[in-house]
Each structure stands twice: as C-alpha cells, then as structure tokens.
Design a protein around this motif. Structure first.
Motif, PDB file in Angstrom:
ATOM      1  N   GLN A 547       0.835  -1.202   0.000  1.00 16.89           N
ATOM      2  CA  GLN A 547       0.000   0.000   0.000  1.00 16.89           C
ATOM      3  C   GLN A 547       0.874   1.258   0.000  1.00 16.89           C
ATOM      4  N   TYR A 592      -1.255  -0.507 -10.160  1.00 21.38           N
ATOM      5  CA  TYR A 592      -1.884   0.011  -8.931  1.00 21.38           C
ATOM      6  C   TYR A 592      -3.265   0.574  -9.259  1.00 21.38           C
ATOM      7  N   SER A 595      -7.063   2.582  -3.632  1.00 19.84           N
ATOM      8  CA  SER A 595      -7.578   1.681  -2.598  1.00 19.84           C
ATOM      9  C   SER A 595      -8.341   2.427  -1.507  1.00 19.84           C
ATOM     10  N   GLY A 658      -4.802   6.487  -0.805  1.00 17.17           N
ATOM     11  CA  GLY A 658      -4.196   5.165  -0.766  1.00 17.17           C
ATOM     12  C   GLY A 658      -4.195   4.505  -2.138  1.00 17.17           C
ATOM     13  N   GLY A 660      -3.158   0.750  -4.012  1.00 15.32           N
ATOM     14  CA  GLY A 660      -2.797  -0.642  -3.765  1.00 15.32           C
ATOM     15  C   GLY A 660      -2.799  -1.443  -5.051  1.00 15.32           C
TER      16      GLY A 660
END
Length: 661
Positions: A547, A592, A595, A658, A660
């Motif tokens: 993350q 990615y 998130s 974020g 992820g």
C-alpha cells in the motif's frame, strides 16, 4: 496665575498630599520588598495553570501627583514586582524595560531602581543585587528611550523582584496599567491618588469586574473652590487576583488590544486662575485642529507650489484619471524614500522634504495628496492606527491613538486608499499593517468620516496546482508545483523572500521537500500583476507492504487547528479576506489502483465556504480542496463555529490517498 493665587494653590496641594499619604499608609498592607521567605519558593503558578514558565507573585503600581515650585505638578509612578522563575524559558522575564518620554518641554526621569535575585541555597534565601552601573539607556527615537536592566544570577527556581520610580512633567502621561501578561499573575494592583485639578477618562479593557476596587473622595483635607465647586482629592484602587496568562493565538493584530488593562486619557484641566480647559473634546474639534495644523493639512496646501513645479512638463492633464493616478504613484515610489518612521504629522516642511526626497509616512503621503490635487484628482488624508499600534478608541477623540496617514483619492468615480511608503505594494493597495479597524477621513469635503479597513481591504487568493508522479521504486514522488498569488498573498511572498530563489527553496525544504532544479518566479517587479512561483521537488512516500499513501497537498495546508482555546473573548483578525484553492493530480502507476480515497465534503455558510472534491479514473486521481474566509475579522460569537470549520480543513485536506495493487 498671580503670586498670591499660586502660593494659596500650592499650600492647598501640600496639605492635601500630607493627608492622602497618611491615609494610604494606614489602609494598605502590601508585601515587603526585599523580604523573601523559604515558603515563597514553593509558589509555582495559579489554579488552572500550576506550572508555567514563570509566575508573577505580585505586581503593584502607584501613581500620584507631586507639587513642584516650577510647574505646579509632576506625575510620580512607582512600581514593585516579584516574579518566580520556574524554568529556562522564564529567563526572559528577568529583563526589564522602562519606557521614558522626552520632548522640548522636559523629560521623564527614572530613579530608585532596585532589583534583587533570590536563590534558595542550603534551605535559606540568598540574594544577589543589581549594581548601579548595570542600568542602561537605549534611545528609540527623538521622543522615546528605554531604561533597561537584566537581573543577575537568575536560575531555574529563582525569585526576582524589582522596583523603580518614574517622574514625569507630562500630565497627559498618567500611566496605564496592564493586569494580564503572557504568564499568570497571582495579584496585580494599581492605585492612583488623583488631584482635583485634572480629570481623566478611565477605559477598562477585558475586565468584567475587579476583585478589589475602591473609589472615594478624601474630605478630610481642605477643599478648594474651583469654578464655584468644592473639589477634593479622589482615590482609586484596582485589583485582580489569579489572572490567567494570555494565550497568544493566531490571528490577532496586537495582544495589547486584548489584555486585561485599564487606560487613562486626560480629559479636563482645572485652574484656580483660569477655570476649566477641556482637553478631550470632540471628533469635529480633532478634525478642525488637523485641518489647520502646519504639519498636516496645511502641509498639503503649502506643497502645491512644489507639486506644480514637478508636474510642469508632465502633460498630466492630457492623461486619463487612471493614467494620472498610476503616473503619480510610480513617480513617488521611484523618487522618494520613506525613512521608516510613522506619525500623522510631517517630519519636514514641504521644501525640505522636496529637496531631501525622504521623510516619514506623513511627509510621503501628504505630499502625494498635494500631487493628486495638482493633477485634478480629488484627494483627502486618512488617519489610522497600525496593527502593532492598536485599535482606535471610537468613543474618545484621542489624536495620539493614530500613527499613520494614507491618501484617499477618487479615480474615475471610485475612491481608492493609496500609500507610497512600500514600493512592493500595488498602487491600489495599502500595507497589511494598516488593515486595523476604523480609519478617519480628514477634510470638509468628506461625505462620511469613517472607513472600515477590514471591508476596504482587497480579498486575496492563493492557488496551487500540484502534479504528482511516483518513481520506479514507488518510495518517492516527483512533484510539480505551480503557485499563483494575488493581492495581499502576493505582497506577503514578495516581502518575505524578496524574490530570493535560495530562500524560497529553503522554505519548502523545511517541509520535507527536496527541491530539484531551480525555483522560478514571474512578475516580481510587476506589482499590479499576480506573483507566480514554480518548482519541482521530490517527496518520500509512505509505503506499508503493497500500500502507498500519498498526501495530495503535502504541507501546504493547515496541519493542525490554530484555534486552541475552548472559547475566545476577542476577535479572530485575519486582516483581509482570503481564498485558498489546491488542485492535485496523482498519476496512478501501472499495476496500482485507488484503494482509499477521501470523501467529498461541502460547507457553505456566512463564515466560510469549504469544498472538497475527488475524481478517480484508472490512470489518475484529481483532488480539489478550496476554502474561503468570507470575513476579514470574525467576532467572538463566531469563534466556536469557525473553530469547527478549521477542524474540517485539517481533517479533509490532510487525508492521504491510498494506492494498492
């Protein structure tokens, strides 16, 4: 006053002073200066503030009127203060400064200085006294000097005490008294033995009720018949206990506008021979006095010949009003220098100012008014008090409460406040230090007399566009900043860094950015245009397993709420209205996806607008944070709501994005 009347007058005063001194001696039991016990060292603070850097144990002031053969009166002010120093941060209170005034009519004298530092050694108080040669004088300007000394041998846990007397020939300078300081005070008291020959207005600030108060006439003395009235000495005593420290928050002009204190203004003088003379009159009288003053409005009239000579070959009347205004502002800024002095009276006559091309703010802006008038632009002087000088008393016409003059000029039907002391100010902008409450227009032509400077100030905007691209290892980001500022926000940056690229870079490096390349600026010298800054920087990215957490606005926004207190009894003064707009674009690296994203948020009321929007696609995330302060000054009743809005700013604008896998 004839010889008989003067002798009778002075005899009466002598008798009254003997009686009043005896009365105070009988009534007051004050702490003994120079006597400290072991128990005194246990004092560390007051209830609710038990461990401050230092605490004032007592602060005692006493003013009285003394008889002199030469002038009849002098003011005598005595002070005794004892302070407990708890830690090294409290050492600053061991430096004592005593302001003294002087003019052509005389000077104030400081005498009887005594200062002692007490330390507990072997369980007993041991004293170190200040030497006579350790009192120094520092001249501040032609009227004010500072007597200063530093108490010796100060340590953590010391008790310091000092006393001194100031003798003044100036009846207008009855000492004000400040009860509150930046450290707590256990007891503060001010006594005045008031002669019947002078009346003063008492102006209380921040105090609902005194813990100790006395106000009475001494009819044990001999009355004097003045203006068909029997007059006696009057006594006042003001006391407060357990005074909290002033918490110096953000958004204030000067703490002196908000400290618990009492001020005095000479209002009336009585004389056996000449009757009554009114000192504190009316705003209309103040206006009239300034209009006939040789160093104020008569200076403008007398400068007309100089102004005419300057404009002789400028073909000024062929220009539009806007062009005339711009030409004259630029002419003054390019050819005359402000000497750094404030004041509402010109420091030089017009001829001397014209030849030296330097003067105080009054000389600069009053001469500007003369130029405006010679160029056919209606213009009037406006007097104000700078932020550090404090607010003007609207209820009392006191000329000393003003310390600055600006020009008020009509250009194409619009009235503009103008000042030529700071070349970095835009021509339609007065310095930020001038944005302080109400200003008064001087002149018979003025249709209204007061200007609310918080409403007259230009709203300002700072806009930042931020582009964020992660590196291959995903532990750092390359950030592109584009910053645009207007009005007072632009002025702040111009003044703070003087277009110094190195200092600009260092300011952002202190926030954790690593500048790549050079910091570029635009329009530094074009003061009527937006000031622009651009640069690239690297910034470390927080990584937890797979993350990534990215701050979209970095440290450009409030990281904590600047409003700390539960409540506030004085305004939140921002000086001018302001808008902040932050737009960030985060490029999502391959492999990615988003998130966690901040939520959209919106507030819009009478105090503020806050807007936060987030848009995400597969390749990028766009975030927009905007807030607008709709007032320059927020009253105490707005405080709770404004504080809550700041909480929203801190919460939403600092939330990280974020990413992820």
């Amino acid at each position: 006053m004839n010889t008989f009347a003067k002798k009778h007058f002075l005899l009466f005063i002598s008798l009254v002073f003997i009686v009043q001194t005896q009365l105070w001696a009988q009534k007051e039991k004050l702490p003994k200066f120079g006597k400290v016990s072991k128990a005194d060292f246990a004092i560390t603070g007051i209830e609710g503030d038990e461990n401050p850097d230092a605490v004032i144990i007592f602060d005692l002031g006493y003013s009285r009127f003394n008889q002199t053969p030469e002038t009849g009166f002098e003011l005598v002010f005595e002070r005794k203060t004892r302070i407990k120093i708890n830690n090294k941060a409290g050492f600053d209170y061991a430096e004592v400064n005593i302001p003294v005034y002087a003019s052509g009519r005389g000077y104030e004298r400081v005498k009887g200085v005594k200062a002692i530092t007490w330390n507990l050694e072997g369980g007993k108080p041991v004293k170190t006294e200040l030497g006579r040669k350790e009192v120094f004088e520092e001249k501040k300007n032609e009227n004010w000097s500072i007597k200063k000394f530093v108490l010796p041998n100060v340590k953590e846990g010391s008790i310091i005490e000092f006393r001194y007397t100031v003798v003044s020939p100036y009846m207008f300078n009855l000492k004000d008294w400040t009860f509150q300081h930046k450290i707590p005070t256990k007891y503060s008291e001010y006594k005045i033995d008031m002669t019947p020959y002078f009346d003063y207005v008492h102006i209380k600030q921040g105090i609902a009720q005194f813990d100790v108060y006395e106000d009475y006439q001494n009819q044990a003395g001999l009355p004097e018949r003045l203006v068909q009235t029997s007059m006696y000495n009057k006594y006042f005593k003001y006391g407060l206990k357990n005074i909290p420290a002033f918490k110096d928050e953000s958004f204030i002009a000067t703490i002196n506008d908000h400290l618990m204190k009492i001020d005095f203004q000479l209002s009336t003088v009585y004389s056996p021979a000449n009757g009554q003379r009114q000192v504190l009159t009316s705003w209309e009288t103040l206006d009239s006095d300034l209009m006939s003053h040789s160093k104020f409005l008569l200076f403008v009239d007398n400068a007309q010949s100089n102004a005419k000579r300057i404009l002789k070959d400028a073909n000024i009347m062929e220009k539009s009003e806007v062009e005339r205004f711009t030409y004259l502002m630029n002419y003054m800024k390019s050819n005359y220098d402000w000497n750094g002095r404030h004041g509402i009276y010109s420091s030089k006559p017009p001829g001397e100012f014209g030849s030296s091309k330097s003067g105080n703010v009054a000389s600069m802006n009053l001469f500007l008014i003369a130029l405006f008038r010679q160029a056919g632009l209606a213009s009037l002087p406006v007097i104000l008090s700078t932020r550090q000088h404090g607010k003007v008393w609207l209820a009392y016409p006191v000329v000393d409460k003003f310390n600055y003059v600006v020009a008020y000029v009509r250009v194409d039907g619009k009235w503009i406040l103008a000042d030529v002391t700071n070349p970095q100010c835009a021509n339609d902008q007065i310095p930020i230090k001038c944005l302080n409450g109400q200003a008064r227009i001087i002149g018979r032509e003025a249709k209204h007399k007061w200007i609310d400077l918080s409403q007259a100030a230009q709203a300002s905007k700072l806009q930042e566009n931020i582009s964020i691209q992660l590196n291959e290892s995903k532990d750092s980001a390359l950030v592109d900043f584009q910053i645009k500022t207007t009005a007072y926000d632009a002025l702040n940056l111009r003044e703070a860094y003087q277009n110094n690229a190195k200092e600009l870079a260092e300011s952002w490096e202190e926030d954790g950015l690593e500048i790549r390349g050079e910091v570029k600026t635009e329009h530094y010298n074009k003061i009527d245009e937006n000031y622009m800054i651009s640069f690239k920087a690297a910034y470390p990215i927080e990584k937890i397993e797979d993350q990534l957490f990215i701050p979209p606005f970095f440290k450009e926004v409030f990281e904590e709420n600047p409003l700390k207190q539960a409540e506030r009894r004085y305004p939140v003064d921002m000086a001018y209205k302001r808008v902040r707009l932050y737009q960030s674009e985060i490029m999502i690296p391959e492999g990615y996806k988003a998130s966690s994203l901040p939520e959209d948020f919106m507030v819009n009321d009478d105090l503020m607008t806050i807007q936060y929007k987030v848009q995400a696609s597969e390749s990028k995330i766009k975030l927009m944070g905007m807030y607008q302060f709709k007032k320059a000054v927020y009253e105490p009743e707005d405080y709770a709501q404004l504080k809550a809005h700041f909480e929203h700013l801190v919460k939403y604008l600092n939330e990280k994005v974020g990413l992820g896998r």
